[in-house]
Enzyme design. Structure first.
Site, PDB file in Angstrom:
ATOM      1  N   ALA A  15       0.765  -1.249   0.065  1.00  0.00           N
ATOM      2  CA  ALA A  15       0.067  -0.083  -0.062  1.00  0.00           C
ATOM      3  C   ALA A  15       0.873   1.215  -0.223  1.00  0.00           C
ATOM      4  O   ALA A  15       0.810   2.195  -0.915  1.00  0.00           O
ATOM      5  CB  ALA A  15      -0.912   0.225   1.187  1.00  0.00           C
ATOM      6  N   LYS A  97      -2.942  -9.434  -5.334  1.00  0.00           N
ATOM      7  CA  LYS A  97      -2.647 -10.728  -5.794  1.00  0.00           C
ATOM      8  C   LYS A  97      -2.155 -11.508  -4.649  1.00  0.00           C
ATOM      9  O   LYS A  97      -1.692 -10.696  -3.856  1.00  0.00           O
ATOM     10  CB  LYS A  97      -1.936 -10.814  -7.134  1.00  0.00           C
TER      11      LYS A  97
HETATM   12  N1  LIG Z   1       1.752  -6.887  -6.551  1.00  0.00           N
HETATM   13  C1  LIG Z   1       3.050  -6.992  -6.022  1.00  0.00           C
HETATM   14  O1  LIG Z   1       4.097  -6.666  -6.333  1.00  0.00           O
HETATM   15  C2  LIG Z   1       2.641  -7.253  -4.521  1.00  0.00           C
HETATM   16  C3  LIG Z   1       4.011  -7.007  -3.702  1.00  0.00           C
HETATM   17  C4  LIG Z   1       4.010  -7.320  -2.403  1.00  0.00           C
HETATM   18  C5  LIG Z   1       2.738  -7.695  -1.746  1.00  0.00           C
HETATM   19  N2  LIG Z   1       1.720  -7.902  -2.577  1.00  0.00           N
HETATM   20  C6  LIG Z   1       0.390  -8.422  -2.041  1.00  0.00           C
HETATM   21  O2  LIG Z   1      -0.162  -7.389  -1.034  1.00  0.00           O
HETATM   22  C7  LIG Z   1      -0.613  -7.852   0.016  1.00  0.00           C
HETATM   23  C8  LIG Z   1      -0.125  -7.205   1.455  1.00  0.00           C
HETATM   24  O3  LIG Z   1       1.293  -7.674   1.362  1.00  0.00           O
HETATM   25  P1  LIG Z   1       2.260  -6.299   1.924  1.00  0.00           P
HETATM   26  O4  LIG Z   1       3.592  -6.851   1.667  1.00  0.00           O
HETATM   27  O5  LIG Z   1       1.664  -5.266   1.954  1.00  0.00           O
HETATM   28  O6  LIG Z   1       2.083  -7.245   3.310  1.00  0.00           O
HETATM   29  P2  LIG Z   1       2.084  -6.284   4.861  1.00  0.00           P
HETATM   30  O7  LIG Z   1       2.163  -7.260   6.073  1.00  0.00           O
HETATM   31  O8  LIG Z   1       3.425  -5.132   4.734  1.00  0.00           O
HETATM   32  O9  LIG Z   1       0.867  -5.365   5.000  1.00  0.00           O
HETATM   33  C9  LIG Z   1      -0.482  -5.884   5.129  1.00  0.00           C
HETATM   34  C10 LIG Z   1      -0.975  -4.826   6.089  1.00  0.00           C
HETATM   35  O10 LIG Z   1      -2.347  -5.427   6.178  1.00  0.00           O
HETATM   36  C11 LIG Z   1      -3.035  -5.233   7.505  1.00  0.00           C
HETATM   37  N3  LIG Z   1      -4.085  -5.848   7.930  1.00  0.00           N
HETATM   38  C12 LIG Z   1      -4.028  -7.376   8.073  1.00  0.00           C
HETATM   39  N4  LIG Z   1      -5.369  -7.731   8.284  1.00  0.00           N
HETATM   40  C13 LIG Z   1      -5.923  -6.565   7.954  1.00  0.00           C
HETATM   41  C14 LIG Z   1      -7.367  -6.681   8.153  1.00  0.00           C
HETATM   42  N5  LIG Z   1      -8.122  -7.572   8.493  1.00  0.00           N
HETATM   43  N6  LIG Z   1      -7.745  -5.354   8.071  1.00  0.00           N
HETATM   44  C15 LIG Z   1      -7.060  -4.222   7.710  1.00  0.00           C
HETATM   45  N7  LIG Z   1      -5.819  -4.391   7.654  1.00  0.00           N
HETATM   46  C16 LIG Z   1      -5.375  -5.618   7.841  1.00  0.00           C
HETATM   47  C17 LIG Z   1      -1.704  -5.495   8.581  1.00  0.00           C
HETATM   48  O11 LIG Z   1      -1.567  -4.867   9.605  1.00  0.00           O
HETATM   49  C18 LIG Z   1      -0.540  -4.715   7.420  1.00  0.00           C
HETATM   50  O12 LIG Z   1      -0.230  -3.467   7.794  1.00  0.00           O
HETATM   51  C19 LIG Z   1      -0.538  -9.412  -0.150  1.00  0.00           C
HETATM   52  O13 LIG Z   1      -1.939 -10.065  -0.594  1.00  0.00           O
HETATM   53  C20 LIG Z   1       0.597  -9.640  -1.207  1.00  0.00           C
HETATM   54  O14 LIG Z   1       0.442 -10.788  -1.883  1.00  0.00           O
HETATM   55  C21 LIG Z   1       1.763  -7.389  -3.902  1.00  0.00           C
END
Ligand SMILES: NC(=O)c1ccc[n+]([C@@H]2O[C@H](COP(=O)([O-])OP(=O)(O)OC[C@H]3O[C@@H](n4cnc5c(N)ncnc54)[C@H](O)[C@@H]3O)[C@@H](O)[C@H]2O)c1
Length: 348
Positions: A15, A97
């Site tokens: 995000a 994804k």
């Molecule tokens: N497209 C890409 O290149 C790419 C890269 C990395 C991650 N992702 C995807 O993005 C998603 C998140 O990955 P990330 O690396 O950002 O993980 P992350 O752990 O850094 O962030 C996830 C966030 O979601 C929050 N969270 C968890 N459960 C929640 C809920 N029920 N309601 C609200 N917030 C909640 C967590 O506290 C955390 O801050 C995953 O699905 C991952 O596969 C995609």
């Protein structure tokens, strides 16, 4: 231009690195609210991107009338709930994804989007890289002829994510296969025109993640072997209704000299390769290699967000249709099932 107000659900890594900067770059788009179960993460993201409303429960964000669209950037196990809640509340959704934990969840999300009459897009950003677009234009123009085979590879030598919940099956649904395998599988199927899969054989394994004996790699990612119950290796063989086949290879870790993110398509009139980018044909009586040059310098994640907002504004179809993400989800599910049973899985 009409202002589009968006909300962010899950304000962690992706995000803050991609969705929020992507929205911020766009004219007449406001990140209106952010929600994260970790209030400190939500607060910090809101501060960094000057977001006026901050919640720890995504339902409060979804209840905001002025929010027109949301990015769901939570761990994989929490894609379905916020996506369906947002769609029911009349928001358009861009969900990260892999689309969901499994095809059953993905189908429920598609049904919710249909009922709501709202956009559902899946964050398979690699479709929007300049290299993918160049190959897609060539494939769509018929430069490859009949594509009868493809190889899709997303491999790392030591690249097990050490943050978040990527290595916990309950919250991620799987390891390397669903995390990076999904990207290259989607990209390859996208170039192939998403043929219908009919059967899948595959294996997954965890050969590095649970080990405590591995030396730390300087500059590498560090994970906790005690919190590791997913795969770090996956391979699949997929047959399609049109007679084509595909081999998928993926790893977060492996003793390999040539890790990478790549696909090759074999066609009767031409072949192509993602990295290094090339198209291979026979022309004027000679074998020729075509190398697209001077491609635009674009960041695929930014283009993804831009296309989402454009589709909302112009009432266009989803730039990454969830029905296609469902097909990749079915294949990933089938590789897991085939690995458990030791048998080929038929898809209907
Ligand atoms: N497209 C890409 O290149 C790419 C890269 C990395 C991650 N992702 C995807 O993005 C998603 C998140 O990955 P990330 O690396 O950002 O993980 P992350 O752990 O850094 O962030 C996830 C966030 O979601 C929050 N969270 C968890 N459960 C929640 C809920 N029920 N309601 C609200 N917030 C909640 C967590 O506290 C955390 O801050 C995953 O699905 C991952 O596969 C995609």
């Amino acid at each position: 231009m009409r202002k589009v107000r968006v909300g962010i659900i899950g304000s962690g890594g992706i995000a803050q690195a991609c969705h929020m900067p992507g929205y911020q770059e766009l004219a007449d788009v406001e990140i209106h609210a952010v929600a994260d179960i970790n209030p400190e993460t939500a607060r910090r993201a809101a501060e960094q991107f000057s977001v006026p409303h901050v919640f720890s429960d995504y339902r409060d964000l979804v209840a905001m009338r002025e929010v027109e669209a949301v990015s769901v950037c939570t761990p994989n196990a929490f894609h379905k709930g916020p996506t369906i809640a947002a769609l029911r509340a009349g928001k358009h959704v861009l969900v990260e994804k892999p689309m969901a934990l499994n095809a059953t969840e993905a189908r429920a999300m598609i049904a919710a989007a249909k009922r709501a009459g709202k956009l559902l897009m899946v964050g398979l950003n690699n479709r929007f890289s300049a290299a993918t677009q160049a190959l897609k234009r060539a494939a769509d123009a018929g430069a490859l002829g009949e594509v009868y085979f493809a190889e899709a590879v997303a491999t790392r030598r030591r690249g097990i994510p050490g943050w978040g919940v990527f290595t916990e099956k309950e919250k991620s649904g799987g390891g390397a296969l669903v995390d990076i395998g999904v990207h290259i599988l989607d990209l390859t199927l996208h170039l192939m025109g998403y043929p219908k899969p009919t059967s899948v054989s595959g294996m997954v394994a965890a050969k590095f993640g649970p080990r405590k004996d591995l030396p730390r790699v300087e500059g590498g990612w560090h994970w906790d072997p005690k919190r590791f119950d997913v795969d770090d290796f996956g391979v699949g063989f997929i047959r399609f209704q049109n007679g084509a086949s595909l081999v998928l290879k993926t790893s977060w870790a492996g003793n390999i000299g040539d890790p990478g993110f790549n696909c090759t398509l074999w066609g009767t009139d031409g072949g192509c390769r993602f990295d290094p980018l090339g198209i291979f044909r026979q022309e004027y009586g000679s074998l020729v290699d075509i190398t697209p040059v001077d491609l635009p310098q674009v960041r695929s994640h930014s283009v993804e967000v831009e296309r989402f907002v454009e589709a909302i504004r112009k009432g266009l179809p989803s730039p990454v249709p969830p029905e296609e993400a469902l097909v990749t989800q079915q294949i990933l599910d089938a590789i897991h099932r085939s690995s458990q049973t030791g048998k080929e899985v038929k898809l209907t």
